[in-house]
Design an enzyme around this catalytic site. Structure first.
Site, PDB file in Angstrom:
ATOM      1  CG  ASP A  37      28.869  11.080  90.020  1.00 64.35           C
ATOM      2  OD1 ASP A  37      29.250  10.204  90.008  1.00 64.35           O
ATOM      3  OD2 ASP A  37      30.034  11.982  90.306  1.00 64.35           O
ATOM      4  CB  THR A  73      32.733  13.185  87.984  1.00 64.76           C
ATOM      5  OG1 THR A  73      31.730  11.637  88.215  1.00 64.76           O
ATOM      6  CG2 THR A  73      30.848  13.635  88.293  1.00 64.76           C
ATOM      7  CG  ASN A  94      36.122  13.482  86.625  1.00 67.86           C
ATOM      8  OD1 ASN A  94      35.705  13.590  86.564  1.00 67.86           O
ATOM      9  ND2 ASN A  94      35.697  12.129  87.464  1.00 67.86           N
ATOM     10  CG  ASP A 197      30.967   8.368  91.580  1.00 63.69           C
ATOM     11  OD1 ASP A 197      31.648   7.628  91.205  1.00 63.69           O
ATOM     12  OD2 ASP A 197      32.061   9.233  92.023  1.00 63.69           O
ATOM     13  CG  HIS A 201      35.215   5.181  92.724  1.00 66.70           C
ATOM     14  ND1 HIS A 201      35.038   4.980  92.032  1.00 66.70           N
ATOM     15  CD2 HIS A 201      34.028   6.017  92.835  1.00 66.70           C
ATOM     16  CE1 HIS A 201      34.876   5.556  91.245  1.00 66.70           C
ATOM     17  NE2 HIS A 201      34.491   6.811  91.530  1.00 66.70           N
ATOM     18  CG  ASP A 244      28.064  10.801  86.358  1.00 64.56           C
ATOM     19  OD1 ASP A 244      27.282  10.011  86.762  1.00 64.56           O
ATOM     20  OD2 ASP A 244      28.852  10.976  87.303  1.00 64.56           O
ATOM     21  CG  HIS A 245      30.340   7.069  85.265  1.00 62.31           C
ATOM     22  ND1 HIS A 245      30.476   6.788  86.906  1.00 62.31           N
ATOM     23  CD2 HIS A 245      30.979   8.363  85.593  1.00 62.31           C
ATOM     24  CE1 HIS A 245      31.054   7.208  88.520  1.00 62.31           C
ATOM     25  NE2 HIS A 245      30.671   8.266  87.823  1.00 62.31           N
ATOM     26  CG  HIS A 350      33.618   5.634  86.609  1.00 58.20           C
ATOM     27  ND1 HIS A 350      34.353   6.596  86.998  1.00 58.20           N
ATOM     28  CD2 HIS A 350      33.729   5.910  88.006  1.00 58.20           C
ATOM     29  CE1 HIS A 350      34.552   8.087  87.411  1.00 58.20           C
ATOM     30  NE2 HIS A 350      33.476   6.903  88.039  1.00 58.20           N
TER      31      HIS A 350
END
Length: 437
Positions: A37, A73, A94, A197, A201, A244-245, A350
């Protein structure tokens, strides 16, 4: 002459068998899809990653892939596993939400709510099971619910609050998945990791801790490759590694003026539902008769673009959604969408436009079906689905992807390395025999 003819027939039969490995149920029908992720496309470029580098030599690497709008996600993962745009599969956030009751269900709790995921678009797990294959989901978004009353053969769902960065547990998860393939003959397993991820963050994409988690991922990939060999899966298991991103640094005062939407319209007066304090993406339901006023006022706000859902660009593939509220807001790269006051939740985030390079992500693939040392041009993640169907010999469900985008990654004929070497050896033997005769 008779002996020569018999020899030709024997060798020809052996060559045909080697060229058609699909008759072996263990061959060409095992696939592991791994998602890390929030792995931005360039995260491996400022860190020493010997195992990722080796993947590029031993398999396929894409320059980058473009996630769908939305760069979040659950929507992005479900696009990968269904091959459908977000407007078609309708996992539009999400969080599960209800604009009438104002109910909002947090991401981790949404993972077990079938009503959020089961909207008619069938994920690959179910399509493969309907065609006789065994599938499993290990923490992968969408894997822990039912579709038309049917569950994934085996599904593990990550518990709320479970830490995502335990390297020992990462290896244990790989060992578990390898045993599913080698001892229980699973055909498809999807494996999800929540990093990088979380660190992106919490610390931001440029923080040293992000680089350290990339090193941990690299070690994990090395462990995976050794585990494949230990379980004698090298000739049968294809592996795709993606995400995913991406992730970008959140801009904060005093360097920039923060976006506070309540400064441009009275949210309590004009809106009946909102999800805004979530990175670069927001949704809003105006009160009856107030849609145009809300749109006009938000159009004057800086550092964002406001869209009416039914008038979004076709390239977003969101306009036909029946679940999205009437107003969609996308912040400029790095800006936070704050509703009434500034919320400094994340240092990286994101949810921004998928055309931004910081939102692009990764793709590696290796195994008996893939070419070696092959660099792919960028492509949209929507096209991963038909590739997976090809690898599993599954007839795809309706989808928006195209195998034509990815088929150049595959070896001609799709045979395993062992089968292709057998062909070469048999042909060599045939030629030598005729020379002797």
């Amino acid at each position: 002459m008779k002996m020569k003819l018999q020899l030709v027939l024997v060798v020809a039969a052996a060559v045909c068998a080697a060229c058609n490995p699909l008759k072996n149920p263990r061959e060409k029908k095992q696939l592991l899809l791994i998602s890390f992720d929030g792995f931005r496309w360039d995260y491996d470029q400022d860190v020493d990653t010997p195992n990722m580098d080796q993947l590029s030599v031993d398999g396929v690497k894409a320059k980058y892939i473009t996630p769908p709008m939305l760069t979040m996600t659950s929507p992005s993962h479900f696009t990968t596993i269904t091959g459908r745009w977000v407007e078609d599969h309708e996992v539009v956030h999400n969080m599960m939400f209800n604009t009438t009751t104002n109910q909002k269900v947090p991401h981790k709790k949404t993972l077990t709510r079938s009503e959020w995921w089961d909207n008619g678009a069938l994920p690959l797990w179910i399509t493969a099971q309907d065609q006789g294959l065994k599938t499993a989901s290990f923490h992968f978004p969408g894997g822990g619910v039912e579709y038309n009353g049917q569950a994934v053969n085996r599904a593990l769902v990550e518990e709320v609050g479970h830490p995502d960065d335990n390297e020992t547990e990462w290896r244990e998860n790989i060992d578990t998945v390898m045993s599913w393939f080698s001892e229980e003959d699973f055909n498809l397993v999807t494996l999800y990791y929540g990093e990088p991820d979380n660190v992106g963050h919490a610390k931001g994409p440029d923080h040293p801790d992000r680089k350290e988690i990339i090193r941990q991922i690299d070690r994990t990939i090395g462990y995976l490759r050794h585990a494949i060999d230990r379980h004698n899966l090298a000739d049968s298991l294809d592996v795709i590694i993606t995400s995913d991103h991406g992730m970008t640094t959140v801009k904060k005062r005093p360097q920039v003026d923060e976006i506070i939407l309540n400064e441009y319209l009275e949210l309590l007066k004009l809106a009946s539902f909102e999800i805004l304090d979530y990175g670069g993406f927001g949704i809003l339901t105006p009160r009856p008769g107030k849609e145009q006023e809300v749109f006009d006022k938000l159009s004057n706000a800086p550092n964002l673009t406001v869209y009416k859902t039914d008038q979004m660009p076709e390239s977003f593939h969101l306009g036909r959604s029946e679940r999205l509220p009437p107003i969609v807001i996308i912040a400029d790269l790095g800006f936070n969408l704050n509703s009434r006051f500034i919320v400094y939740v994340n240092k990286g985030d994101h949810g921004y436009h998928n055309w931004e390079m910081d939102m692009k992500t990764i793709f590696w693939a290796f195994g008996p079906s893939f070419k070696k040392n092959y660099l792919s041009e960028p492509f949209d993640s929507i096209h991963i689905y038909p590739l997976m169907c090809k690898l599993l010999q599954v007839e795809p469900a309706p989808n928006n992807g195209s195998l034509a985008v990815t088929e150049d990654m595959l070896l001609p004929g799709g045979g395993s390395l062992r089968a292709r070497l057998s062909v070469a050896l048999l042909l060599s033997t045939l030629l030598s025999t005729f020379t002797i005769l």
